[in-house]
Design an enzyme around this catalytic site. Structure first.
Site, short mmCIF file in Angstrom:
data_model
loop_
_atom_site.label_atom_id
_atom_site.label_comp_id
_atom_site.label_asym_id
_atom_site.label_seq_id
_atom_site.Cartn_x
_atom_site.Cartn_y
_atom_site.Cartn_z
N ASP A 175 0.84 -1.20 0.00
CA ASP A 175 0.00 0.00 0.00
C ASP A 175 0.88 1.25 0.00
OD1 ASP A 175 -2.90 1.15 0.68
OD2 ASP A 175 -1.43 2.28 1.86
N GLN A 177 -10.88 2.58 2.17
CA GLN A 177 -9.78 2.43 3.14
C GLN A 177 -9.93 3.50 4.21
OE1 GLN A 177 -5.11 3.37 3.19
NE2 GLN A 177 -5.58 1.77 1.70
N GLY A 203 8.57 -1.78 10.08
CA GLY A 203 9.89 -1.27 9.69
C GLY A 203 11.03 -2.19 10.09
N ASN A 207 -11.06 7.32 3.39
CA ASN A 207 -11.58 8.34 4.30
C ASN A 207 -12.96 8.83 3.90
OD1 ASN A 207 -9.20 8.59 6.09
ND2 ASN A 207 -8.19 9.15 4.18
N LYS A 260 7.47 -10.23 10.08
CA LYS A 260 7.23 -11.65 10.28
C LYS A 260 6.05 -11.87 11.25
CE LYS A 260 10.22 -15.60 10.89
NZ LYS A 260 10.26 -16.06 12.26
N LEU A 315 -2.97 -0.90 13.90
CA LEU A 315 -2.37 -1.08 15.23
C LEU A 315 -2.47 0.21 16.03
CD1 LEU A 315 0.72 -3.14 13.99
CD2 LEU A 315 -1.43 -4.02 14.98
N LYS A 344 -2.75 5.93 -4.25
CA LYS A 344 -3.84 6.89 -4.01
C LYS A 344 -3.51 8.24 -4.63
CE LYS A 344 -3.83 4.71 0.54
NZ LYS A 344 -2.42 4.55 0.93
N HIS A 348 -7.57 9.54 -2.24
CA HIS A 348 -6.96 9.50 -0.89
C HIS A 348 -7.87 10.11 0.18
CE1 HIS A 348 -2.74 9.35 1.09
NE2 HIS A 348 -3.67 9.04 1.96
N TYR A 391 2.94 9.81 -0.22
CA TYR A 391 4.00 9.23 0.63
C TYR A 391 5.40 9.47 0.06
CZ TYR A 391 0.07 6.51 2.59
OH TYR A 391 -1.12 6.11 3.14
N1 LIG Z 1 -5.59 6.28 3.53
C1 LIG Z 1 -5.09 7.04 4.47
O1 LIG Z 1 -5.44 8.21 4.63
C2 LIG Z 1 -4.06 6.44 5.39
C3 LIG Z 1 -3.74 7.11 6.59
C4 LIG Z 1 -2.82 6.50 7.45
C5 LIG Z 1 -2.22 5.29 7.10
N2 LIG Z 1 -2.52 4.69 5.90
C6 LIG Z 1 -1.89 3.40 5.49
O2 LIG Z 1 -1.99 2.48 6.56
C7 LIG Z 1 -0.69 1.98 6.89
C8 LIG Z 1 -0.60 1.58 8.35
O3 LIG Z 1 -0.97 2.61 9.23
P1 LIG Z 1 0.08 3.41 10.14
O4 LIG Z 1 1.41 3.38 9.52
O5 LIG Z 1 -0.54 4.72 10.43
O6 LIG Z 1 0.08 2.66 11.54
P2 LIG Z 1 0.00 1.15 12.10
O7 LIG Z 1 0.21 0.18 11.02
O8 LIG Z 1 -1.23 1.07 12.93
O9 LIG Z 1 1.20 1.14 13.13
C9 LIG Z 1 2.54 1.20 12.73
C10 LIG Z 1 3.38 1.12 13.98
O10 LIG Z 1 3.27 -0.19 14.57
C11 LIG Z 1 4.56 -0.75 14.71
N3 LIG Z 1 4.45 -2.20 14.45
C12 LIG Z 1 4.07 -2.82 13.31
N4 LIG Z 1 4.03 -4.15 13.46
C13 LIG Z 1 4.41 -4.40 14.74
C14 LIG Z 1 4.56 -5.57 15.52
N5 LIG Z 1 4.30 -6.77 15.01
N6 LIG Z 1 4.97 -5.45 16.81
C15 LIG Z 1 5.23 -4.23 17.34
N7 LIG Z 1 5.11 -3.07 16.67
C16 LIG Z 1 4.69 -3.16 15.38
C17 LIG Z 1 5.44 -0.07 13.72
O11 LIG Z 1 6.76 -0.06 14.20
P3 LIG Z 1 8.02 -0.28 13.22
O12 LIG Z 1 7.91 0.78 12.17
O13 LIG Z 1 9.18 -0.12 14.14
O14 LIG Z 1 7.92 -1.66 12.67
C18 LIG Z 1 4.86 1.35 13.70
O15 LIG Z 1 5.37 2.11 14.77
C19 LIG Z 1 0.21 3.16 6.50
O16 LIG Z 1 1.58 2.80 6.43
C20 LIG Z 1 -0.40 3.56 5.18
O17 LIG Z 1 0.01 2.65 4.16
C21 LIG Z 1 -3.46 5.24 5.06
#
Ligand SMILES: NC(=O)c1ccc[n+]([C@@H]2O[C@H](COP(=O)([O-])OP(=O)(O)OC[C@H]3O[C@@H](n4cnc5c(N)ncnc54)[C@H](OP(=O)(O)O)[C@@H]3O)[C@@H](O)[C@H]2O)c1
Length: 271
Positions: free
Chosen positions: A43, A158, A229, A137, A235, A187, A73, A106, A48
């Site tokens: 995604d 999404q 990251g 959104n 994994k 998360l 997006k 988006h 980005y």
């Molecule tokens: N459409 C939109 O407007 C929109 C808005 C926001 C996000 N998004 C999409 O959604 C994706 C995910 O959302 P997000 O990045 O906001 O947050 P998220 O996926 O809820 O959380 C990411 C955080 O969780 C940590 N994490 C991931 N897997 C883990 C695990 N197994 N154990 C412990 N920590 C873990 C990551 O740490 P590390 O980085 O250290 O692994 C990072 O700090 C985005 O990357 C983007 O592609 C879309």
């Protein structure tokens, strides 16, 4: 990779890699690693600024294009007909691919007539530049308008979705209208790791908090795109697909909702 069937008849892997805030060589490395590990769904978004970093990872993977599911997006300021078409070409060029598996608006933008955007989207599909279309959104009232104007055109919405923002009414509405809901920030951007209730429940079943929350979502028919990251996190999240845990074990998470939105930029239209 476990997948869900979209209204186009095509399959969308239920787990993808979110790439917001992954940029440069780190982004290339993580996407490469994810693909080697078995991820097939990535995604990204024009906003980005990492599509050029994803392209080398796709190329290096040697995976057949038809086995990959790539989502991008278009920004809310680029929703006029011509802009939308141009931005899609830019996205395809940056990702070095011929078509997108899914292209989303988006964010909604009340100042640009949605008819224009939908017309451009429908054309992109006919031209073979996108396989599936969707939005991000969007609320129920935004979706109603889209469904009214172009029934069957969009396959996905999404939105932010996690235990503290359990948007059940929106999920029901999407499922009733054959729209797959993808959970972003599944998360809660790390908040779930601070929650003792989630930690205890995860421990009880021998899983990690991330796995428990992702499983809760996937069991509801939701696609998840956690950002990871590190190898360990990639994994950990991928293992969710092989976890055997009944939905009943996760019911407690249904009670955590606080209507808490983590992503609400000034231009949002969540009213
Ligand atoms: N459409 C939109 O407007 C929109 C808005 C926001 C996000 N998004 C999409 O959604 C994706 C995910 O959302 P997000 O990045 O906001 O947050 P998220 O996926 O809820 O959380 C990411 C955080 O969780 C940590 N994490 C991931 N897997 C883990 C695990 N197994 N154990 C412990 N920590 C873990 C990551 O740490 P590390 O980085 O250290 O692994 C990072 O700090 C985005 O990357 C983007 O592609 C879309």
């Amino acid at each position: 990779m476990k997948s869900i069937i979209l209204n186009s008849g095509q399959e969308m892997p239920v787990l993808g890699l979110g790439t917001w805030q992954l940029n440069g060589p780190k982004c290339t490395e993580i996407v490469k690693e994810a693909l080697e590990m078995g991820y097939r769904h990535i995604d990204t978004a024009d906003a980005y600024e990492n599509q050029q970093d994803i392209a080398p990872a796709l190329r290096a993977s040697g995976i057949d294009r038809n086995e990959l599911f790539i989502t991008s997006k278009v920004n809310r300021l680029d929703l006029h007909y011509d802009d939308f078409l141009k931005k899609t070409d830019k996205i395809l060029n940056e990702l070095e691919i011929e078509y997108l598996d899914l292209l989303l608006i988006h964010w909604p933008n009340k100042d640009i007539p949605i008819e224009e955007t939908l017309k451009a989207m429908a054309e992109l599909k006919v031209r073979g530049k996108v396989k599936n279309l969707g939005v991000s959104n969007f609320t129920e009232s935004h979706l109603e308008k889209v469904l009214d104007l172009y029934p069957g055109l969009i396959s996905v919405n999404q939105v932010e979705f996690h235990p503290y923002l359990y948007q059940k009414a929106l999920l029901d509405y999407c499922q009733k209208n054959d729209i797959v809901l993808t959970a972003y920030s599944p998360l809660a951007r790390g908040m779930v790791f601070e929650d003792n209730r989630i930690k205890e429940l995860a421990e009880e079943y021998g899983h990690t908090p991330a796995q428990l929350v992702l499983k809760w979502l996937v069991e509801k028919g939701i696609v998840v795109i956690p950002k990871a990251g590190s190898t360990a996190h990639l994994k950990d999240n991928l293992e969710v697909l092989n976890m055997d845990l009944p939905a009943s074990a996760l019911e407690l998470l249904d009670t955590f909702n606080e209507n808490r939105r983590l992503i609400a930029p000034s231009f949002h239209e969540f009213w």
